[in-house]
Motif scaffolding. Structure first.
Motif, PDB file in Angstrom:
ATOM      1  N   ARG A  76       0.563   2.376  -9.417  1.00 20.07           N
ATOM      2  CA  ARG A  76       1.568   1.474  -8.840  1.00 20.07           C
ATOM      3  C   ARG A  76       1.445   0.071  -9.431  1.00 20.07           C
ATOM      4  NH1 ARG A  76       2.815  -2.211  -5.013  1.00 20.07           N
ATOM      5  NH2 ARG A  76       4.849  -1.970  -4.027  1.00 20.07           N
ATOM      6  N   ARG A  77       0.219  -0.433  -9.562  1.00 24.74           N
ATOM      7  CA  ARG A  77       0.032  -1.763 -10.154  1.00 24.74           C
ATOM      8  C   ARG A  77       0.573  -1.809 -11.580  1.00 24.74           C
ATOM      9  NH1 ARG A  77      -4.962  -1.582  -7.453  1.00 24.74           N
ATOM     10  NH2 ARG A  77      -5.999  -0.908  -9.365  1.00 24.74           N
ATOM     11  N   MET A  78       0.306  -0.748 -12.335  1.00 24.59           N
ATOM     12  CA  MET A  78       0.807  -0.700 -13.702  1.00 24.59           C
ATOM     13  C   MET A  78       2.332  -0.681 -13.717  1.00 24.59           C
ATOM     14  SD  MET A  78       0.897   2.198 -16.605  1.00 24.59           S
ATOM     15  CE  MET A  78       2.353   2.782 -15.804  1.00 24.59           C
ATOM     16  N   ALA A  79       2.927   0.110 -12.843  1.00 27.61           N
ATOM     17  CA  ALA A  79       4.390   0.209 -12.797  1.00 27.61           C
ATOM     18  C   ALA A  79       5.027  -1.116 -12.385  1.00 27.61           C
ATOM     19  CB  ALA A  79       4.806   1.327 -11.847  1.00 27.61           C
ATOM     20  N   VAL A  80       4.436  -1.805 -11.422  1.00 26.60           N
ATOM     21  CA  VAL A  80       4.962  -3.117 -11.015  1.00 26.60           C
ATOM     22  C   VAL A  80       4.847  -4.108 -12.161  1.00 26.60           C
ATOM     23  CG1 VAL A  80       4.600  -5.085  -9.467  1.00 26.60           C
ATOM     24  CG2 VAL A  80       4.579  -2.769  -8.554  1.00 26.60           C
ATOM     25  N   PRO A 119       8.847  -3.875  -7.219  1.00 28.61           N
ATOM     26  CA  PRO A 119       7.969  -2.960  -6.489  1.00 28.61           C
ATOM     27  C   PRO A 119       8.678  -1.690  -6.018  1.00 28.61           C
ATOM     28  CG  PRO A 119       8.238  -5.023  -5.287  1.00 28.61           C
ATOM     29  CD  PRO A 119       8.922  -5.182  -6.594  1.00 28.61           C
ATOM     30  N   HIS A 120       9.963  -1.779  -5.733  1.00 27.35           N
ATOM     31  CA  HIS A 120      10.694  -0.594  -5.271  1.00 27.35           C
ATOM     32  C   HIS A 120      10.895   0.404  -6.410  1.00 27.35           C
ATOM     33  CE1 HIS A 120      11.279  -2.626  -1.504  1.00 27.35           C
ATOM     34  NE2 HIS A 120      11.788  -3.664  -2.150  1.00 27.35           N
ATOM     35  N   ARG A 121      11.292  -0.093  -7.570  1.00 28.09           N
ATOM     36  CA  ARG A 121      11.417   0.786  -8.737  1.00 28.09           C
ATOM     37  C   ARG A 121      10.059   1.349  -9.129  1.00 28.09           C
ATOM     38  NH1 ARG A 121      13.812  -1.774 -13.689  1.00 28.09           N
ATOM     39  NH2 ARG A 121      13.281   0.244 -14.562  1.00 28.09           N
ATOM     40  N   ALA A 122       9.011   0.541  -8.987  1.00 29.62           N
ATOM     41  CA  ALA A 122       7.661   1.002  -9.313  1.00 29.62           C
ATOM     42  C   ALA A 122       7.247   2.149  -8.400  1.00 29.62           C
ATOM     43  CB  ALA A 122       6.671  -0.154  -9.203  1.00 29.62           C
ATOM     44  N   GLU A 167       7.957   9.849  -8.764  1.00 28.92           N
ATOM     45  CA  GLU A 167       8.492  10.835  -9.704  1.00 28.92           C
ATOM     46  C   GLU A 167       7.394  11.357 -10.638  1.00 28.92           C
ATOM     47  OE1 GLU A 167      11.534  12.248 -10.020  1.00 28.92           O
ATOM     48  OE2 GLU A 167      12.075  11.259  -8.137  1.00 28.92           O
ATOM     49  N   ALA A 168       6.540  10.465 -11.085  1.00 27.22           N
ATOM     50  CA  ALA A 168       5.444  10.868 -11.974  1.00 27.22           C
ATOM     51  C   ALA A 168       4.483  11.809 -11.253  1.00 27.22           C
ATOM     52  CB  ALA A 168       4.703   9.645 -12.493  1.00 27.22           C
ATOM     53  N   LEU A 169       4.188  11.527  -9.997  1.00 23.97           N
ATOM     54  CA  LEU A 169       3.272  12.387  -9.252  1.00 23.97           C
ATOM     55  C   LEU A 169       3.878  13.760  -8.988  1.00 23.97           C
ATOM     56  CD1 LEU A 169       1.656   9.850  -6.767  1.00 23.97           C
ATOM     57  CD2 LEU A 169       0.657  10.860  -8.824  1.00 23.97           C
ATOM     58  N   ILE A 170       5.184  13.821  -8.816  1.00 29.79           N
ATOM     59  CA  ILE A 170       5.842  15.118  -8.651  1.00 29.79           C
ATOM     60  C   ILE A 170       5.687  15.945  -9.925  1.00 29.79           C
ATOM     61  CG2 ILE A 170       8.095  16.241  -8.429  1.00 29.79           C
ATOM     62  CD1 ILE A 170       8.859  13.913  -6.523  1.00 29.79           C
ATOM     63  N   THR A 219       1.155   7.622 -18.796  1.00 30.79           N
ATOM     64  CA  THR A 219       2.196   7.911 -19.779  1.00 30.79           C
ATOM     65  C   THR A 219       3.461   8.403 -19.089  1.00 30.79           C
ATOM     66  OG1 THR A 219       0.530   8.455 -21.429  1.00 30.79           O
ATOM     67  CG2 THR A 219       2.756   9.269 -21.829  1.00 30.79           C
ATOM     68  N   ILE A 220       3.314   9.264 -18.101  1.00 35.02           N
ATOM     69  CA  ILE A 220       4.480   9.769 -17.367  1.00 35.02           C
ATOM     70  C   ILE A 220       5.195   8.619 -16.665  1.00 35.02           C
ATOM     71  CG2 ILE A 220       5.250  11.235 -15.478  1.00 35.02           C
ATOM     72  CD1 ILE A 220       2.940  13.114 -16.123  1.00 35.02           C
ATOM     73  N   VAL A 221       4.444   7.717 -16.035  1.00 38.28           N
ATOM     74  CA  VAL A 221       5.054   6.583 -15.341  1.00 38.28           C
ATOM     75  C   VAL A 221       5.792   5.680 -16.332  1.00 38.28           C
ATOM     76  CG1 VAL A 221       4.575   4.475 -14.017  1.00 38.28           C
ATOM     77  CG2 VAL A 221       3.413   6.599 -13.428  1.00 38.28           C
TER      78      VAL A 221
END
Length: 99
Positions: A21-25, A31-34, A40-43, A65-67
């Protein structure tokens, strides 16, 4: 998926989830898109977990990489494009068109 693999995945998510999550943010600054990108990546990761836990040396790098690719794909989608408003038409003073 075996119960043992599910438990491994659960422990992986508990450990790696906050880092993802920190990387995505940091990448998208939203934060919402993250949160959506990590979910989605975890799925995707859950579906492939039996193969990943067996064949991949570092599942965290695989998940990052997926994120990252998910955020890139999301950014490229047409509905994300913003329209730029050109000039606003000038209004003439003195005319009142309201009735």
């Amino acid at each position: 998926m075996k119960a043992e693999e599910e438990e491994q995945f659960r422990l992986f998510v508990l450990e790696a989830g906050p880092m993802l999550r920190r990387m995505a943010v940091a990448v998208c600054r939203d934060p919402h898109r993250a949160d959506d990108a990590v979910q989605e990546a975890l799925i995707k990761l859950f579906v492939a977990w039996p193969r990943i836990s067996r064949d991949v040396a570092t599942p965290l790098a695989y998940a990052r990489t997926i994120v990252a690719r998910g955020l890139i794909d999301d950014h490229r989608r047409p509905f994300r494009r913003r329209e730029v408003v050109a000039d606003v038409p000038r209004q003439e003073h003195g005319r009142d068109f309201s009735v």
